[in-house]
Structure formats: structure tokens, C-alpha cells
Design an enzyme around this catalytic site. Structure first.
Site, PDB file in Angstrom:
ATOM      1  N   HIS A   1       0.858  -1.185   0.000  1.00 57.80           N
ATOM      2  CA  HIS A   1       0.000   0.000   0.000  1.00 57.80           C
ATOM      3  C   HIS A   1       0.891   1.231   0.000  1.00 57.80           C
ATOM      4  O   HIS A   1       1.955   1.240   0.627  1.00 57.80           O
ATOM      5  CB  HIS A   1      -0.911  -0.003   1.233  1.00 57.80           C
ATOM      6  CG  HIS A   1      -2.065   0.946   1.136  1.00 57.80           C
ATOM      7  ND1 HIS A   1      -1.938   2.293   1.388  1.00 57.80           N
ATOM      8  CD2 HIS A   1      -3.369   0.741   0.814  1.00 57.80           C
ATOM      9  CE1 HIS A   1      -3.124   2.877   1.226  1.00 57.80           C
ATOM     10  NE2 HIS A   1      -4.002   1.965   0.881  1.00 57.80           N
TER      11      HIS A   1
ATOM     12  N   ASP B   1      -7.841  -5.003  -0.507  1.00 56.47           N
ATOM     13  CA  ASP B   1      -8.312  -5.640  -1.736  1.00 56.47           C
ATOM     14  C   ASP B   1      -8.066  -7.143  -1.746  1.00 56.47           C
ATOM     15  O   ASP B   1      -8.757  -7.880  -2.453  1.00 56.47           O
ATOM     16  CB  ASP B   1      -7.620  -5.020  -2.955  1.00 56.47           C
ATOM     17  CG  ASP B   1      -7.906  -3.540  -3.083  1.00 56.47           C
ATOM     18  OD1 ASP B   1      -9.090  -3.171  -3.043  1.00 56.47           O
ATOM     19  OD2 ASP B   1      -6.947  -2.758  -3.207  1.00 56.47           O
TER      20      ASP B   1
END
Length: 397
Positions: A266, A320
Site C-alpha cells: 500500500h 483488496d
């Protein structure tokens, strides 16, 4: 790459790390893995709240009283239906079109049916918030049914927000635990500080256009593959891996070729995404209740192997990684994953819209011109003919 402009101005590609607003809506601490909505940790909200209460918190800036949440929920339940003009418009969309394109068009079309009023009118703001939260899920489900050759399923006013959306996909009341898991997924995706779609929403809001255009702008931005769609790509990756036995060779190949492993890492978090931690626990419970499948087993092994190889570099699963697995288990088509993101993120976009209005100044950045100067106009007869491309002259572009 940075380009110096003046002593006080620095150009950064993509505005990476450049503050674009002061906000009270949410906060991320990527070093310690903290996400807060209006100062409340995401872990507390996922455990104790609901998506509609979280939407109220984000948009109005405080937790509602019992009377306030009951009124808010009632307003949303009674505004879920969409006008038949919107449904008829969707029937004109190509059935092969992406649901995000259908959603962007439909969200913008809402502005045609609700007269634009002064943006300092609290009643107008309240009505717009309710309409968008209520109708966006209905539009997503309606387009899905229409492209399948079916009539849209009407909202069920007896069901809560999450349960009703799942119902509109199948006309069956969902399992209560499955609906709860989906509701938490919406909460986890409701807001995440300044990202591309939220920035787009605030830029659009700063022009003082209507909120339907603001949301349509944000939906269009989210539709881009660099922003939305990562959980769908996770499923494609798991399908490519094919079996638990292939996980380690796949990871080793990706690392050797410096290829990205979908669902990991991320730009903000240097530790495990707190939303991924919550979703991992929920996924374990969901699969324990509804039965494991090979995708889940591959994902569990993949997380273990990736952390073994690169966990020390701060590369961990993000939100995700598990959301796609959860949505697939709930029988939601993969190309609806990004529209689900939009359904949730409408709450955050509306919170930023409302906040932008309170301190508004239109966004007007500048640029660094890197083109030519002082060129002369060349008459048509003197221009060099470029090499013709091998294209069909009759093709429609």
C-alpha cells in the site's frame, strides 16, 4: 521527478504527498496502521456500528442519536427506488458495457431530475445525501439485472442497507451473517483520506456544481485501473495460480521478474492494512460457515509465502486481497466489485463535498510549460506529409 519552479514552489508528479486540503473526515497513520473516521478507530466501527451509521458519522461529523439514525434510515429506505426514466436509459446501454460506466452516467443523470438549489440550503444538502446513498446501490443492481436480460428487482423496504443490495441481485433474502459481513465491507471502504477519486470529488465540488456531478466525477475517477478494480485483479491472479502447490513457484517467479503481486502493499501503510486485518477475520468466519473453496486456500497460502519472502520490507496484504474473496463467496459478479467500492465510498465523497462547501475556494493549480516557443505557422502546402498509418479509413473511431 521534482522540478523546481520558484523558491517556494515544487512540482511533484501526481502531486504525491502534496497536501490538497485540510480535513476532519478521516485520518491514516501508515506507520502504526491506524485508520480513523472522525477520530474513531476503524476497528471500533467495524465491530459496533453499521454502514448507515458510519455514513451519518462521516457526513454530519458526529454519531447520531437513536432518533437521528432511525430518521436517517427511514429516509434512505423510502428513497431507494429510481425513476423509470433512469431504468429506461439503462436499457439503452450496451449489455457489454462496464457497470462503472453505467453508474457514472446514471449518477450524473440524477441531476436532471432534481432541481439544483442553493448549496447553503440544509434541506437541499440533506435531500441530496439521502438520494445518492439510497439510489446508487439500486442503480448498480438494476444495470446488472438489465444486462442479464431481466427486469430490475425492486428494493425491499423491510431489509437493511446491505441486505437490500444483496436481495436486489437475486430476489432472495441473504443469510444474516453474510449480510453483516457485506455491511462491514461497506464500512471499511467508506472513506480513506485524500485519494484520486476523493480529490476529483473535491475539485468538482469547488466549482459549486451539483452533488450528482460531484459523485459522477468521483465514480469516473474510481473506474480507472490504477484506482479501483484491484480486488478483481486479485481473483484473476488466484485463478492463474490455480492450486496451493503453485503458490510458491508463482511468488518466486514474480519476485525474480519484479512483477507486482496483486493485493499486497500500500502506498500509505508500512504495516498490515488495518482493514485487511478485519476482513481476514471476517473471511475466515464466512468461509467456515459457508464452506472453503480452492481460491480461499490459495489466498491463505499466498499470504504466508509472500510474508515469508518480503514481509520484512513492509509488504503485507491490503484491503483488496480479502474483499474480492468475500464478494465472490457472496456470489457477486467480479465486474461489480468496483461498483461496490463506489457504493461504499459515496459516504466519504459526500462528506468531502459537504466539507469543501464549508471552506470553499475553487481549485486552480498551475503548470510548468515544457513545450516549444516562437514557432512559425506553416502553410498547408508546405507541411511535411506524415507516413500514413495502416488503418481502415471507414472504421468508426
Amino acid at each position: 521527478m521534482n522540478y523546481m519552479m520558484t523558491d517556494n514552489e515544487v512540482f511533484k508528479e501526481g502531486l504525491a504527498g502534496v497536501p490538497a486540503a485540510k480535513s476532519r473526515v478521516s485520518h491514516v497513520d501508515g506507520t502504526d496502521g491506524i485508520l480513523e473516521y472522525r477520530g474513531i478507530r476503524i476497528e471500533e466501527l467495524a465491530k459496533s456500528s453499521s454502514f448507515i451509521e458510519v455514513a451519518y458519522l462521516l457526513i454530519w461529523g458526529k454519531l447520531p442519536t437513536q432518533a437521528e439514525i432511525e430518521e436517517f434510515e427511514y429516509e434512505i429506505r423510502t428513497h431507494r427506488r429510481i425513476k423509470y426514466h433512469i431504468r429506461d436509459m439503462m436499457k439503452c446501454f450496451p449489455e457489454t458495457g462496464h457497470p462503472m460506466d453505467a453508474l457514472q452516467t446514471s449518477a450524473a443523470a440524477l441531476g436532471l431530475f432534481y432541481a439544483r438549489r442553493a448549496l447553503d440550503d440544509p434541506k437541499y444538502i440533506r435531500a441530496a445525501v439521502v438520494r445518492l446513498l439510497a439510489k446508487i446501490p439500486t442503480m448498480v443492481a438494476a444495470f446488472h439485472m438489465i444486462r442479464e436480460g431481466n427486469d430490475p428487482i425492486q428494493p425491499n423496504d423491510k431489509l437493511d442497507y446491505a441486505s437490500n443490495f444483496l436481495y436486489m441481485l437475486t430476489e432472495k433474502e441473504p443469510d444474516p451473517f453474510a449480510a453483516k459481513v457485506f455491511d462491514v465491507c461497506l464500512t471499511l471502504h467508506a472513506e480513506h483520506t485524500m485519494n484520486a477519486s476523493t480529490f476529483s470529488a473535491r475539485v468538482t465540488a469547488s466549482t459549486l456544481t451539483d452533488p450528482y456531478a460531484v459523485v459522477a466525477s468521483a465514480v469516473g475517477t474510481l473506474a480507472g485501473p490504477l484506482h479501483g478494480g484491484a480486488n478483481e485483479e486479485v481473483l484473476n491472479m488466484l485463478e492463474e495460480i490455480g492450486s496451493v502447490e503453485n503458490v510458491r513457484p508463482y511468488v518466486e517467479k514474480c519476485l525474480a521478474n519484479k512483477q507486482r503481486i496483486m493485493g499486497f502493499g500500500h502506498r500509505v501503510y508500512k504495516v498490515k492494512d488495518p482493514r485487511a486485518i478485519i476482513l481476514q477475520d471476517l473471511a475466515e468466519q464466512l468461509f467456515a460457515k459457508m464452506g472453503h473453496d480452492e481460491y480461499y486456500e490459495i489466498a491463505v497460502e499466498l499470504e504466508k509465502v509472500v510474508e515469508e519472502y518480503v514481509g520484512q520490507k513492509g509488504i503485507y496484504p491490503n484491503v483488496d486481497f480479502y474483499s474480492g474473496l468475500v464478494y465472490r463467496k457472496l456470489d457477486i459478479p467480479a465486474d461489480l466489485f468496483t461498483p461496490l467500492f463506489a457504493i461504499a465510498r459515496v459516504a466519504g465523497w459526500l462528506a468531502h463535498w459537504k466539507e469543501q462547501l464549508s471552506v470553499n475556494k475553487i481549485y486552480r493549480p498551475t503548470q510548468i510549460y515544457i513545450g516549444d516557443h516562437n514557432l512559425s505557422y506553416v502553410p498547408m502546402t508546405e507541411r511535411v506529409v506524415s507516413v500514413a498509418r495502416n488503418e481502415d479509413p471507414n472504421a468508426i473511431i
